[in-house]
Motif scaffolding. Sequence first.
Motif, short mmCIF file in Angstrom:
data_model
loop_
_atom_site.label_atom_id
_atom_site.label_comp_id
_atom_site.label_asym_id
_atom_site.label_seq_id
_atom_site.Cartn_x
_atom_site.Cartn_y
_atom_site.Cartn_z
N ILE A 213 4.18 20.62 -11.50
CA ILE A 213 3.93 19.69 -12.60
C ILE A 213 5.17 18.81 -12.81
N GLY A 214 6.34 19.45 -12.73
CA GLY A 214 7.58 18.69 -12.84
C GLY A 214 7.72 17.65 -11.75
N ILE A 215 7.34 18.01 -10.53
CA ILE A 215 7.37 17.06 -9.40
C ILE A 215 6.42 15.90 -9.68
N GLY A 216 5.22 16.21 -10.18
CA GLY A 216 4.24 15.17 -10.47
C GLY A 216 4.76 14.19 -11.51
N VAL A 217 5.43 14.71 -12.54
CA VAL A 217 6.03 13.85 -13.57
C VAL A 217 7.07 12.92 -12.95
N ASN A 218 7.87 13.46 -12.03
CA ASN A 218 8.87 12.64 -11.34
C ASN A 218 8.21 11.52 -10.53
N LEU A 219 7.15 11.86 -9.81
CA LEU A 219 6.53 10.90 -8.90
C LEU A 219 5.87 9.73 -9.62
N ILE A 220 5.31 9.99 -10.79
CA ILE A 220 4.67 8.89 -11.52
C ILE A 220 5.64 8.19 -12.46
N GLY A 221 6.89 8.66 -12.49
CA GLY A 221 7.94 7.94 -13.19
C GLY A 221 8.02 8.15 -14.69
N LEU A 222 7.41 9.22 -15.22
CA LEU A 222 7.46 9.46 -16.66
C LEU A 222 8.85 9.89 -17.11
N LYS A 223 9.48 10.78 -16.34
CA LYS A 223 10.79 11.32 -16.68
C LYS A 223 11.36 11.95 -15.42
N ARG A 224 12.69 12.01 -15.32
CA ARG A 224 13.31 12.63 -14.15
C ARG A 224 13.64 14.08 -14.48
N ILE A 225 12.90 15.02 -13.89
CA ILE A 225 13.10 16.45 -14.12
C ILE A 225 13.81 17.05 -12.91
N ARG A 226 14.82 17.88 -13.17
CA ARG A 226 15.61 18.48 -12.10
C ARG A 226 14.90 19.73 -11.59
N VAL A 227 13.83 19.50 -10.85
CA VAL A 227 12.98 20.61 -10.39
C VAL A 227 13.74 21.52 -9.43
N ILE B 72 0.84 -1.20 0.00
CA ILE B 72 0.00 0.00 0.00
C ILE B 72 0.87 1.24 0.00
N VAL B 73 1.91 1.24 0.84
CA VAL B 73 2.82 2.38 0.91
C VAL B 73 3.48 2.63 -0.44
N ASN B 74 3.87 1.56 -1.13
CA ASN B 74 4.55 1.69 -2.42
C ASN B 74 3.64 2.25 -3.51
N SER B 75 2.33 2.11 -3.33
CA SER B 75 1.39 2.62 -4.34
C SER B 75 1.06 4.09 -4.14
N LEU B 76 1.37 4.63 -2.97
CA LEU B 76 0.99 6.00 -2.65
C LEU B 76 1.68 7.06 -3.50
N PRO B 77 3.00 6.93 -3.82
CA PRO B 77 3.65 7.98 -4.61
C PRO B 77 2.96 8.27 -5.94
N GLU B 78 2.42 7.24 -6.60
CA GLU B 78 1.75 7.46 -7.87
C GLU B 78 0.47 8.28 -7.67
N VAL B 79 -0.26 7.98 -6.60
CA VAL B 79 -1.48 8.73 -6.30
C VAL B 79 -1.12 10.19 -5.97
N ILE B 80 -0.10 10.37 -5.13
CA ILE B 80 0.36 11.72 -4.80
C ILE B 80 0.83 12.43 -6.06
N GLY B 81 1.49 11.70 -6.95
CA GLY B 81 1.98 12.29 -8.20
C GLY B 81 0.85 12.79 -9.07
N LEU B 82 -0.21 12.00 -9.21
CA LEU B 82 -1.36 12.42 -10.01
C LEU B 82 -2.03 13.65 -9.40
N PHE B 83 -2.16 13.65 -8.07
CA PHE B 83 -2.76 14.81 -7.42
C PHE B 83 -1.87 16.04 -7.57
#
Length: 221
Positions: free
Chosen positions: A188-202, A29-40
């Motif tokens: 938005i850059g942080i969200g992209v990082n959290l869902i794993g699309l690309k690593r942006i140096r925010v 459950i903990v491992n699934s949270l970053p993606e949810v936080i990323g989308l939000f």
Amino acid sequence: MFGTFVNALAVVLGALTGITFKKKVPERIVNSLPEVIGLFTLYLGISMALKSQRTLALLFSLILGEATGTFLRLQNRLEMLGGRFTSGDSKFIDGLMTAFLTFCVGPMTIIGSIRDGMGDPSIILAKSIMDGVVSVALAASLGVGVLFSAVPLLLMQGSLALLGSIAGQALPEIVVNEITATGGVLMIGIGVNLIGLKRIRVGDGLPALLYASVLPLIIPF
């Protein structure tokens, strides 16, 4: 600056609660949270970015901010800090940046901090309750970086409170909107990082918030 100190303390207490709570929740459950936080975070960033009324000023703020941050190697310094406290855990930066931008960018932060410096902490005290609750969820998902976001929060809101005590008046609405919009783009850059699309140096883009407090007064569109 009473409200600012209370706000930082609320984030610390909330983050500590979230980190403790995390240990009692199943790992899957903990491992699934970053993606949810990323989308939000993507949703929140887009809604904030759309507040811009000076598109060109926003663009130049981001370009100059990225150039400044890259020159100062802000991202590298943040990563070094994260490695020192988390044994190289890459989520430290995501947690710190997500929390900082969530708590410290927006009209409530800017106006509330300035009012705090003028002797009225009511807005920041109300914000402290919300930040404390949100920090529990963020820390449970993203870890100790959320706890350390209390430091830049204290510095930023403290600076705005000092500005309020000196200037005695709020920033122009256009400046508040553009700082909010710039923070939204960074989120938005942080969200992209959290869902794993690309690593942006925010982290390198943080100085854009400073440019966004000046350029809208110079560039009228």
